[in-house]
Design a protein around this motif. Structure first.
Motif, PDB file in Angstrom:
ATOM      1  N   ARG A   2       0.890  -1.233   0.110  1.00 40.88           N
ATOM      2  CA  ARG A   2       0.117  -0.016   0.018  1.00 40.88           C
ATOM      3  C   ARG A   2       0.852   1.217  -0.008  1.00 40.88           C
ATOM      4  NH1 ARG A   2      -4.109  -0.603   4.975  1.00 40.88           N
ATOM      5  NH2 ARG A   2      -4.504   1.579   4.166  1.00 40.88           N
ATOM      6  N   ALA A   3       1.933   1.192   0.842  1.00 43.08           N
ATOM      7  CA  ALA A   3       3.033   2.232   0.750  1.00 43.08           C
ATOM      8  C   ALA A   3       3.427   2.753  -0.569  1.00 43.08           C
ATOM      9  CB  ALA A   3       3.987   2.154   1.906  1.00 43.08           C
ATOM     10  N   GLY A   4       3.804   1.608  -1.192  1.00 42.87           N
ATOM     11  CA  GLY A   4       4.395   1.747  -2.512  1.00 42.87           C
ATOM     12  C   GLY A   4       3.460   2.254  -3.722  1.00 42.87           C
ATOM     13  N   GLU A   5       2.084   1.920  -3.484  1.00 43.25           N
ATOM     14  CA  GLU A   5       1.181   2.183  -4.420  1.00 43.25           C
ATOM     15  C   GLU A   5       0.818   3.890  -4.209  1.00 43.25           C
ATOM     16  OE1 GLU A   5      -1.405  -1.690  -4.480  1.00 43.25           O
ATOM     17  OE2 GLU A   5      -2.067  -0.220  -3.090  1.00 43.25           O
ATOM     18  N   ALA A   6       0.889   4.051  -2.689  1.00 45.13           N
ATOM     19  CA  ALA A   6       0.688   5.671  -2.575  1.00 45.13           C
ATOM     20  C   ALA A   6       1.638   6.332  -3.064  1.00 45.13           C
ATOM     21  CB  ALA A   6       0.686   5.886  -0.970  1.00 45.13           C
ATOM     22  N   ILE A   7       3.052   6.142  -3.059  1.00 49.28           N
ATOM     23  CA  ILE A   7       4.304   6.684  -3.509  1.00 49.28           C
ATOM     24  C   ILE A   7       4.030   6.781  -5.249  1.00 49.28           C
ATOM     25  CG2 ILE A   7       6.690   6.477  -4.262  1.00 49.28           C
ATOM     26  CD1 ILE A   7       6.738   5.209  -1.060  1.00 49.28           C
ATOM     27  N   ALA A   8       3.616   5.621  -5.724  1.00 53.54           N
ATOM     28  CA  ALA A   8       3.437   5.673  -7.351  1.00 53.54           C
ATOM     29  C   ALA A   8       2.217   6.705  -7.627  1.00 53.54           C
ATOM     30  CB  ALA A   8       3.215   4.506  -7.713  1.00 53.54           C
ATOM     31  N   ARG A   9       1.210   6.930  -7.012  1.00 53.00           N
ATOM     32  CA  ARG A   9       0.152   7.716  -7.460  1.00 53.00           C
ATOM     33  C   ARG A   9       0.639   9.175  -7.391  1.00 53.00           C
ATOM     34  NH1 ARG A   9      -2.946   3.905  -4.540  1.00 53.00           N
ATOM     35  NH2 ARG A   9      -2.933   5.273  -2.567  1.00 53.00           N
ATOM     36  N   MET A  10       1.757   9.617  -6.742  1.00 50.59           N
ATOM     37  CA  MET A  10       2.055  10.919  -6.880  1.00 50.59           C
ATOM     38  C   MET A  10       2.631  11.256  -8.407  1.00 50.59           C
ATOM     39  SD  MET A  10       4.093  11.878  -3.301  1.00 50.59           S
ATOM     40  CE  MET A  10       4.303  10.497  -2.586  1.00 50.59           C
ATOM     41  N   GLY A  11       2.861  10.307  -9.118  1.00 56.04           N
ATOM     42  CA  GLY A  11       3.400  10.361 -10.483  1.00 56.04           C
ATOM     43  C   GLY A  11       4.722  11.110 -10.742  1.00 56.04           C
ATOM     44  N   LEU A  12       5.620  11.043  -9.846  1.00 59.53           N
ATOM     45  CA  LEU A  12       6.874  11.868  -9.834  1.00 59.53           C
ATOM     46  C   LEU A  12       8.049  10.680 -10.060  1.00 59.53           C
ATOM     47  CD1 LEU A  12       6.623  13.671  -6.505  1.00 59.53           C
ATOM     48  CD2 LEU A  12       6.986  14.744  -9.069  1.00 59.53           C
ATOM     49  N   PRO A  13       9.116  11.207 -11.084  1.00 59.36           N
ATOM     50  CA  PRO A  13      10.248  10.383 -11.316  1.00 59.36           C
ATOM     51  C   PRO A  13      10.758  10.126  -9.566  1.00 59.36           C
ATOM     52  CG  PRO A  13      10.511  12.107 -12.434  1.00 59.36           C
ATOM     53  CD  PRO A  13       9.132  12.402 -11.753  1.00 59.36           C
ATOM     54  N   THR A  14      10.996   8.924  -9.330  1.00 58.71           N
ATOM     55  CA  THR A  14      11.315   8.433  -8.068  1.00 58.71           C
ATOM     56  C   THR A  14      12.451   7.519  -7.877  1.00 58.71           C
ATOM     57  OG1 THR A  14       8.796   8.301  -7.629  1.00 58.71           O
ATOM     58  CG2 THR A  14      10.007   7.099  -6.020  1.00 58.71           C
ATOM     59  N   LEU A  15      13.505   7.719  -6.859  1.00 56.75           N
ATOM     60  CA  LEU A  15      14.445   7.018  -6.588  1.00 56.75           C
ATOM     61  C   LEU A  15      14.249   6.545  -5.076  1.00 56.75           C
ATOM     62  CD1 LEU A  15      17.614   6.384  -6.779  1.00 56.75           C
ATOM     63  CD2 LEU A  15      18.254   8.632  -5.808  1.00 56.75           C
ATOM     64  N   PHE A  16      14.373   5.113  -4.944  1.00 53.82           N
ATOM     65  CA  PHE A  16      14.528   4.421  -3.662  1.00 53.82           C
ATOM     66  C   PHE A  16      15.584   4.046  -3.270  1.00 53.82           C
ATOM     67  CE2 PHE A  16      10.285   3.432  -5.754  1.00 53.82           C
ATOM     68  CZ  PHE A  16       9.420   3.557  -4.729  1.00 53.82           C
ATOM     69  N   VAL A  17      15.889   4.478  -1.964  1.00 56.26           N
ATOM     70  CA  VAL A  17      17.356   4.395  -1.402  1.00 56.26           C
ATOM     71  C   VAL A  17      17.020   3.601  -0.188  1.00 56.26           C
ATOM     72  CG1 VAL A  17      19.225   5.645  -0.495  1.00 56.26           C
ATOM     73  CG2 VAL A  17      18.184   6.636  -2.159  1.00 56.26           C
ATOM     74  N   GLN A  18      17.848   2.394  -0.127  1.00 53.58           N
ATOM     75  CA  GLN A  18      17.597   1.658   1.025  1.00 53.58           C
ATOM     76  C   GLN A  18      17.989   2.055   2.451  1.00 53.58           C
ATOM     77  OE1 GLN A  18      15.743  -1.548   0.853  1.00 53.58           O
ATOM     78  NE2 GLN A  18      15.892  -1.136   3.213  1.00 53.58           N
ATOM     79  N   GLU A  19      17.379   1.885   3.256  1.00 54.53           N
ATOM     80  CA  GLU A  19      17.880   2.518   4.754  1.00 54.53           C
ATOM     81  C   GLU A  19      17.697   1.341   5.533  1.00 54.53           C
ATOM     82  OE1 GLU A  19      19.226   5.134   5.381  1.00 54.53           O
ATOM     83  OE2 GLU A  19      18.402   6.626   4.019  1.00 54.53           O
ATOM     84  N   GLY A  20      16.759   1.174   6.518  1.00 56.68           N
ATOM     85  CA  GLY A  20      16.833   0.303   7.608  1.00 56.68           C
ATOM     86  C   GLY A  20      15.967  -1.158   7.022  1.00 56.68           C
TER      87      GLY A  20
END
Length: 341
Positions: A301-319
């Motif tokens: 659900r979090a991934g879906e919400a992020i995608a709906r912003m429609g922005l180029p997106t960089l995921f950086v692994q943290e914890g």
């Protein structure tokens, strides 16, 4: 979505940190990356080797003297009588009217905010390679990829301009965000690690060009304890460009996903050219630190919400620490993003 990886992280294998007054086995182990890579393979993500960018991107965020300390400390530590095999400060000044001493023991405390960031012989090489992973992934998005993932280890979001902490040495997320400012007037950072990204917040706290938003467990009872409260909004030119969305310790899918969704309005209003997601997976119900009870469904659900912003997106692994669900949780969040993109 392409994923950037490196094997150079393996040399960083911390043996201990202090937890509730006791030495405990470090949770930030090389096996973390192996489990995350299994999650990438399960999601059919092509893996790309990191390129080398040198000190330039790191100097955009970190102090020269701090970088020199990280690079040289392990070798100098060997010259101390009866020293451990890892650099760990045991005196931590609050820096009020303080002066950095010549003593390495004193400098270790100066540059470390806690006892969860031991420096071993190959820690610098691993931390530096993690920044190369983040910048390589940033370049993929600059070159036209809709999104990219950076498997950074060690993580970075607790690292300040000149201070390590919480398993973090170099702030991969902040380095990537600052690097992306070369092509975007405004960059937004959304941190969904269960621990507040205090280092990232501090680095951008007085800047209006990088919006920082963090979803994390209430710090009144959870690390990093002193930062991450809702009243922290930025200062000077950066006032109003920092948003903290703490959730109760032990919260589940609904509270976590709702907080991520609540960040959308603020990020959209900022109108960034790109979004950097500090992707912590330690909100998992199976994570050893026990900050939340999020399932694969909640991460999706979090991934879906992020995608709906429609922005180029960089995921950086943290914890996100050792459990059988670490890889599947990564598959879930990236899969949710791709399904909704």
């Amino acid at each position: 979505m392409k994923a950037v990886v490196t094997d150079l992280h393996k040399g960083h294998d911390p043996k201990r940190f202090v937890l509730r007054g006791k030495f405990a086995k470090g949770e930030e182990r090389p096996e973390r990356a192996e489990r995350l890579m299994a999650g990438l393979r399960a999601g059919n993500h092509p893996m790309v080797p990191a390129e080398t960018f040198g000190q330039g991107p790191r100097l955009g965020v970190h102090a020269v003297d701090y970088l020199r300390f990280l690079e040289e400390a392990a070798e100098e530590w060997k010259t101390l009588a009866d020293a451990s095999d890892e650099v760990l400060g045991n005196v931590h000044p609050v820096r009020r009217q303080g002066t950095m001493p010549a003593s390495l023991t004193g400098r270790a405390g100066w540059y470390m905010q806690d006892m969860a960031c031991g420096i071993g012989p190959d820690t610098w090489k691993a931390a530096a390679s993690a920044t190369d992973v983040a910048v390589t992934a940033a370049e993929l998005v600059i070159e036209g990829e809709r999104a990219a993932y950076a498997l950074c280890r060690p993580p970075g979001h607790h690292a300040y301009r000149d201070m390590a902490g919480g398993h973090c040495f170099l702030n991969n997320t902040a380095i990537a965000a600052h690097y992306l400012r070369s092509v975007h007037d405004r960059v937004a950072v959304l941190d969904i690690d269960i621990h507040h990204g205090n280092g990232t917040q501090a680095i951008f706290y007085d800047r209006p060009d990088v919006l920082t938003v963090s979803v994390h467990a209430d710090p009144s009872r959870f690390y990093p304890f002193y930062w991450g409260y809702a009243h922290e909004r930025g200062e000077g030119a950066g006032e109003g460009f920092n948003l903290n969305l703490p959730i109760p310790v032990g919260a589940g899918d609904d509270a976590y996903a709702a907080a991520v969704e609540a960040s959308v309005a603020t990020i959209n209003a900022f109108a960034p050219g790109i979004l950097v997601v500090a992707l912590g997976l330690d909100a998992s119900a199976d994570d050893p630190f026990g900050g939340a009870k999020v399932t694969e469904h909640g991460f999706r659900r979090a991934g879906e919400a992020i995608a709906r912003m429609g922005l180029p997106t960089l995921f950086v692994q943290e914890g996100g620490y050792l459990s059988d669900r670490l890889g599947p949780n990564l598959t879930a969040v990236l899969g949710g993003f791709e399904a909704a993109a």
